[in-house]
Design an enzyme around this catalytic site. Structure first.
Site, PDB file in Angstrom:
ATOM      1  CG  ASP A 203      -2.009  -1.066   1.123  1.00  0.00           C
ATOM      2  OD1 ASP A 203      -2.220  -1.598   0.015  1.00  0.00           O
ATOM      3  OD2 ASP A 203      -2.639  -1.372   2.147  1.00  0.00           O
TER       4      ASP A 203
ATOM      5  CD  GLU B 160      -3.084   8.616   7.142  1.00  0.00           C
ATOM      6  OE1 GLU B 160      -4.058   7.850   7.169  1.00  0.00           O
ATOM      7  OE2 GLU B 160      -1.941   8.243   6.824  1.00  0.00           O
TER       8      GLU B 160
END
Length: 291
Positions: A73, A147
């Protein structure tokens, strides 16, 4: 068709998978381009057989139809920052561990390339969070898929983050830090700090405190149409700021605000894939641990 391949590191045990990927791409007469980080990784493991074009500029990336991220990821997040506003569809080939975003398995390479070549896929638009401040940070790559985080640095004492929504005072967070997460990032750092799971298409952000001093302070979901701004206080003169895996140091004089980016990340969604399946398989969501 042109497909770019991107990776940050490559273990020797995955060389056979990479060779099979090249074979499948060549079988479908797909032109192969490789980013500089992956080119370096291939050379480090002694590649001498694979042939490809090296991407040396952003302009060369503009002609690409798809980008395949080879890794976990973290590599896919790096691919998103590489693609930026070009919005090239990204597919994650998982050679990492969790593979929550990089969902294509290496044992399905032939099937995956067949899907791409025949158009048997969907494109998911994932919202990005964009940072605005009064100084240039992150080399101008001021957006993130997961984020934005403010965190204490070099001290055990907490910080205070005064937070505003569209200029209206929301709260002062006494905590180790504060996370503003996209729906995609809701399964990451925010989740580990008690934030809620949000489906990818939700038009929202999650504001999640990191180890808050006031235990009645909980995560809050806000519209992604709003602008969130911050003022930071603490005993230290420096604080840590991050966009996904990229971090930098700032002072309390730095003016910060975040909002939804004007472009999005395009992720390739293969047949038989669903977000709920990934929750159950990768996070053991709903799994009966008594067995």
């Amino acid at each position: 068709m042109k497909i770019a391949l991107h990776g940050l590191a490559l273990k020797v045990e995955f060389i056979s998978d990479i060779e099979r990927l090249f074979q499948e791409l060549e079988k479908h007469q797909i032109e192969i381009l490789v980013t500089e980080p992956l080119d370096r990784a291939l050379k480090m493991v002694g590649n001498k057989r694979l042939t490809y074009w090296l991407i040396e500029s952003q302009e060369e990336l503009e002609s690409v139809d798809f980008l395949i991220s080879i890794g976990g990821d973290g590599t896919l997040l790096d691919a998103v920052s590489l693609v930026g506003s070009l919005e090239i569809p990204i597919l994650g080939l998982n050679t990492g561990r969790l593979g929550f975003l990089a969902t294509a398995a290496t044992d399905r390479i032939g099937e995956v390339i067949e899907y791409l070549a025949t158009g048997n896929f969907q494109i998911e638009s994932r919202s990005l969070i964009s940072l605005e401040c009064n100084r240039r940070l992150f080399n101008g790559i001021n957006f993130a898929l997961n984020e934005f985080t403010i965190h204490k640095r070099d001290t055990s004492s907490m910080i205070t983050v005064h937070t505003y929504i569209d200029g209206k005072y929301l709260n002062s967070y006494w905590a180790d830090g504060l996370i503003v997460s996209t729906p995609t990032g809701s399964t990451g750092y925010s989740l580990s700090c008690g934030g809620p799971l949000i489906t990818p298409g939700a038009k929202s952000f999650v504001i999640t405190p990191v180890s808050p001093h006031n235990l009645n302070v909980r995560p809050i979901i806000v519209s992604d149409e709003c602008e969130i701004s911050f003022e930071i206080e603490g005993r230290s003169e420096k604080f840590l700021l991050s966009l996904d895996s990229r971090s930098t140091s700032i002072s309390s004089e730095t003016k910060l605000s975040v909002k939804k980016a004007h472009f999005s990340a395009k992720l390739v969604k293969l047949p038989h894939y669903h977000f709920f399946d990934t929750l159950r398989q990768k996070l053991n969501w709903g799994f009966d641990m008594r067995n």
